[in-house]
Scaffold this motif. Structure first.
Motif, PDB file in Angstrom:
ATOM      1  N   SER A   1       0.825  -1.095  -0.173  1.00 47.80           N
ATOM      2  CA  SER A   1      -0.077  -0.003   0.077  1.00 47.80           C
ATOM      3  C   SER A   1       0.699   1.312  -0.010  1.00 47.80           C
ATOM      4  CB  SER A   1      -1.068  -0.047   1.464  1.00 47.80           C
ATOM      5  OG  SER A   1      -0.327   0.213   2.458  1.00 47.80           O
ATOM      6  N   CYS A   2       2.121   1.313   0.489  1.00 50.01           N
ATOM      7  CA  CYS A   2       2.990   2.411   0.575  1.00 50.01           C
ATOM      8  C   CYS A   2       3.541   2.612  -0.595  1.00 50.01           C
ATOM      9  CB  CYS A   2       3.733   2.381   1.846  1.00 50.01           C
ATOM     10  SG  CYS A   2       4.900   1.425   1.809  1.00 50.01           S
ATOM     11  N   LEU A   3       3.846   1.440  -1.557  1.00 43.00           N
ATOM     12  CA  LEU A   3       4.928   1.789  -2.544  1.00 43.00           C
ATOM     13  C   LEU A   3       3.999   1.963  -4.098  1.00 43.00           C
ATOM     14  CD1 LEU A   3       6.990  -1.440  -1.977  1.00 43.00           C
ATOM     15  CD2 LEU A   3       7.396   0.634  -1.302  1.00 43.00           C
ATOM     16  N   HIS A   4       4.411   2.946  -4.722  1.00 40.35           N
ATOM     17  CA  HIS A   4       3.880   3.131  -5.930  1.00 40.35           C
ATOM     18  C   HIS A   4       4.108   2.090  -6.948  1.00 40.35           C
ATOM     19  CE1 HIS A   4       3.473   5.013 -10.003  1.00 40.35           C
ATOM     20  NE2 HIS A   4       2.731   5.853  -9.599  1.00 40.35           N
ATOM     21  N   GLU A   5       3.219   1.894  -7.954  1.00 38.87           N
ATOM     22  CA  GLU A   5       3.451   0.772  -9.043  1.00 38.87           C
ATOM     23  C   GLU A   5       5.006   0.902  -9.877  1.00 38.87           C
ATOM     24  OE1 GLU A   5       1.345  -2.117  -9.550  1.00 38.87           O
ATOM     25  OE2 GLU A   5       0.279  -1.512  -8.199  1.00 38.87           O
ATOM     26  N   ALA A   6       5.384   1.858  -9.892  1.00 38.87           N
ATOM     27  CA  ALA A   6       6.768   2.160 -10.490  1.00 38.87           C
ATOM     28  C   ALA A   6       7.708   2.092  -9.636  1.00 38.87           C
ATOM     29  CB  ALA A   6       6.543   3.366 -11.416  1.00 38.87           C
ATOM     30  N   LEU A   7       7.668   1.761  -8.167  1.00 35.12           N
ATOM     31  CA  LEU A   7       8.827   1.810  -7.619  1.00 35.12           C
ATOM     32  C   LEU A   7      10.105   0.874  -8.183  1.00 35.12           C
ATOM     33  CD1 LEU A   7       9.597   1.899  -4.173  1.00 35.12           C
ATOM     34  CD2 LEU A   7       9.824  -0.359  -4.782  1.00 35.12           C
ATOM     35  N   VAL A   8      11.215   1.774  -7.687  1.00 36.27           N
ATOM     36  CA  VAL A   8      12.432   0.978  -8.126  1.00 36.27           C
ATOM     37  C   VAL A   8      13.334   1.329  -6.768  1.00 36.27           C
ATOM     38  CG1 VAL A   8      14.469   0.866  -9.533  1.00 36.27           C
ATOM     39  CG2 VAL A   8      12.353   1.378 -10.533  1.00 36.27           C
ATOM     40  N   LYS A   9      13.712   0.136  -6.226  1.00 34.66           N
ATOM     41  CA  LYS A   9      14.584   0.232  -5.286  1.00 34.66           C
ATOM     42  C   LYS A   9      16.287  -0.242  -5.427  1.00 34.66           C
ATOM     43  CE  LYS A   9      15.394  -1.687  -0.584  1.00 34.66           C
ATOM     44  NZ  LYS A   9      14.661  -2.307   0.856  1.00 34.66           N
ATOM     45  N   ARG A  10      17.157   0.225  -5.257  1.00 34.89           N
ATOM     46  CA  ARG A  10      18.384  -0.207  -5.795  1.00 34.89           C
ATOM     47  C   ARG A  10      19.367   0.118  -4.425  1.00 34.89           C
ATOM     48  NH1 ARG A  10      16.810   3.742  -9.955  1.00 34.89           N
ATOM     49  NH2 ARG A  10      16.388   2.452 -11.891  1.00 34.89           N
ATOM     50  N   ALA A  11      20.468  -0.771  -4.895  1.00 32.92           N
ATOM     51  CA  ALA A  11      21.589  -0.941  -3.949  1.00 32.92           C
ATOM     52  C   ALA A  11      22.883  -1.124  -4.856  1.00 32.92           C
ATOM     53  CB  ALA A  11      21.505  -1.983  -2.842  1.00 32.92           C
ATOM     54  N   VAL A  12      23.987  -0.316  -4.468  1.00 32.98           N
ATOM     55  CA  VAL A  12      25.227  -0.583  -5.269  1.00 32.98           C
ATOM     56  C   VAL A  12      26.030  -1.666  -4.359  1.00 32.98           C
ATOM     57  CG1 VAL A  12      27.228   0.472  -5.969  1.00 32.98           C
ATOM     58  CG2 VAL A  12      25.359   1.870  -5.581  1.00 32.98           C
ATOM     59  N   GLU A  13      26.181  -2.704  -4.880  1.00 32.15           N
ATOM     60  CA  GLU A  13      26.976  -3.888  -4.552  1.00 32.15           C
ATOM     61  C   GLU A  13      28.554  -3.511  -4.352  1.00 32.15           C
ATOM     62  OE1 GLU A  13      25.558  -6.414  -3.475  1.00 32.15           O
ATOM     63  OE2 GLU A  13      23.447  -6.022  -4.052  1.00 32.15           O
ATOM     64  N   PRO A  14      29.130  -4.391  -3.385  1.00 34.14           N
ATOM     65  CA  PRO A  14      30.595  -4.045  -3.480  1.00 34.14           C
ATOM     66  C   PRO A  14      31.301  -3.984  -4.699  1.00 34.14           C
ATOM     67  CG  PRO A  14      29.834  -5.484  -1.542  1.00 34.14           C
ATOM     68  CD  PRO A  14      28.667  -5.216  -2.623  1.00 34.14           C
ATOM     69  N   ASP A  15      30.851  -5.047  -5.587  1.00 31.51           N
ATOM     70  CA  ASP A  15      31.841  -5.181  -6.692  1.00 31.51           C
ATOM     71  C   ASP A  15      31.225  -4.220  -7.781  1.00 31.51           C
ATOM     72  OD1 ASP A  15      29.178  -5.680  -7.741  1.00 31.51           O
ATOM     73  OD2 ASP A  15      29.741  -7.935  -8.373  1.00 31.51           O
ATOM     74  N   GLY A  16      30.452  -3.284  -7.388  1.00 29.24           N
ATOM     75  CA  GLY A  16      29.948  -1.975  -8.347  1.00 29.24           C
ATOM     76  C   GLY A  16      28.525  -2.392  -9.255  1.00 29.24           C
ATOM     77  N   SER A  17      28.199  -3.610  -9.015  1.00 31.61           N
ATOM     78  CA  SER A  17      26.900  -3.854  -9.769  1.00 31.61           C
ATOM     79  C   SER A  17      25.867  -3.217  -9.180  1.00 31.61           C
ATOM     80  CB  SER A  17      26.616  -5.358  -9.901  1.00 31.61           C
ATOM     81  OG  SER A  17      26.836  -5.954  -8.535  1.00 31.61           O
ATOM     82  N   ILE A  18      24.773  -3.266  -9.739  1.00 34.10           N
ATOM     83  CA  ILE A  18      23.535  -2.851  -9.085  1.00 34.10           C
ATOM     84  C   ILE A  18      22.606  -3.803  -8.793  1.00 34.10           C
ATOM     85  CG2 ILE A  18      21.483  -1.128  -9.312  1.00 34.10           C
ATOM     86  CD1 ILE A  18      24.357   0.265  -9.302  1.00 34.10           C
ATOM     87  N   ASP A  19      21.826  -3.871  -7.536  1.00 32.97           N
ATOM     88  CA  ASP A  19      21.092  -4.646  -7.084  1.00 32.97           C
ATOM     89  C   ASP A  19      19.823  -3.872  -7.247  1.00 32.97           C
ATOM     90  OD1 ASP A  19      19.374  -6.647  -5.941  1.00 32.97           O
ATOM     91  OD2 ASP A  19      19.627  -5.723  -4.038  1.00 32.97           O
ATOM     92  N   GLU A  20      18.621  -4.479  -7.952  1.00 34.38           N
ATOM     93  CA  GLU A  20      17.516  -3.725  -8.133  1.00 34.38           C
ATOM     94  C   GLU A  20      16.009  -4.302  -8.005  1.00 34.38           C
ATOM     95  OE1 GLU A  20      17.501  -0.814 -11.521  1.00 34.38           O
ATOM     96  OE2 GLU A  20      15.794  -2.139 -12.229  1.00 34.38           O
ATOM     97  N   MET A  21      15.490  -3.873  -7.185  1.00 35.18           N
ATOM     98  CA  MET A  21      13.944  -4.793  -7.036  1.00 35.18           C
ATOM     99  C   MET A  21      12.738  -3.595  -7.399  1.00 35.18           C
ATOM    100  SD  MET A  21      14.800  -5.835  -3.267  1.00 35.18           S
ATOM    101  CE  MET A  21      13.471  -6.956  -2.960  1.00 35.18           C
ATOM    102  N   SER A  22      11.617  -4.318  -7.906  1.00 33.65           N
ATOM    103  CA  SER A  22      10.461  -3.547  -8.335  1.00 33.65           C
ATOM    104  C   SER A  22       9.505  -3.725  -6.874  1.00 33.65           C
ATOM    105  CB  SER A  22       9.884  -4.623  -9.370  1.00 33.65           C
ATOM    106  OG  SER A  22       9.489  -5.539  -8.992  1.00 33.65           O
ATOM    107  N   ARG A  23       8.432  -2.989  -7.322  1.00 29.77           N
ATOM    108  CA  ARG A  23       7.238  -3.242  -6.143  1.00 29.77           C
ATOM    109  C   ARG A  23       7.149  -4.602  -5.850  1.00 29.77           C
ATOM    110  NH1 ARG A  23       1.828  -3.793  -5.699  1.00 29.77           N
ATOM    111  NH2 ARG A  23       1.144  -2.579  -4.242  1.00 29.77           N
TER     112      ARG A  23
END
Length: 129
Positions: free
Chosen positions: A44-66
């Motif tokens: 209920s608190c997340l918009h449908e287009a939410l993107v959640k990201r973290a920068v991993e130690p190796d420089g890659s991007i971890d990405e999650m959707s709603r």
């Protein structure tokens, strides 16, 4: 076109106290839902287009959707404390810091049809956890 005078009028784009409370409530729903394993509250608190990201130690991007976040919310029991701080709010957008026992989240919250929801999250584990 004339450039605005700087500093800008402090009242420009200001949000109401009710808006401020709604921004805090949206960010609180996010972290409380995570800690309480409450997928419905998370959704209920997340918009449908939410993107959640973290920068991993190796420089890659971890990405999650709603959908990823809602599913991950029920993955395992969690515990901890949190603090929600509105860093800035202007018109229909806000930036919020959510500091929990395990994570630091920088959250962008926006007003959609009168409702404040999380649109973007950049996060990382807390140092030493």
């Amino acid at each position: 076109m004339t450039a605005p005078e700087w500093p800008a009028d402090p009242a420009e784009g200001s949000v109401t106290e009710a808006d401020h409370e709604a921004i805090v409530a949206a960010a609180t729903d996010y972290i409380a839902a995570w800690l309480d394993n409450d997928a419905a509250r998370m959704g209920s608190c997340l918009h449908e287009a939410l993107v959640k990201r973290a920068v991993e130690p190796d420089g890659s991007i971890d990405e999650m959707s709603r959908q990823d976040m809602v599913l991950a919310t029920t993955a395992r029991p969690r515990q901890g404390n949190y603090v929600v701080t509105v860093l800035d709010a202007y018109g229909d957008l806000a930036t919020v810091k959510v500091l929990s026992t395990d994570y630091v989240d920088h959250v962008q919250v926006a007003r959609f049809g009168g409702r404040w929801q999380l649109l973007n999250v950049l996060w990382q584990p807390r140092v030493g956890t």
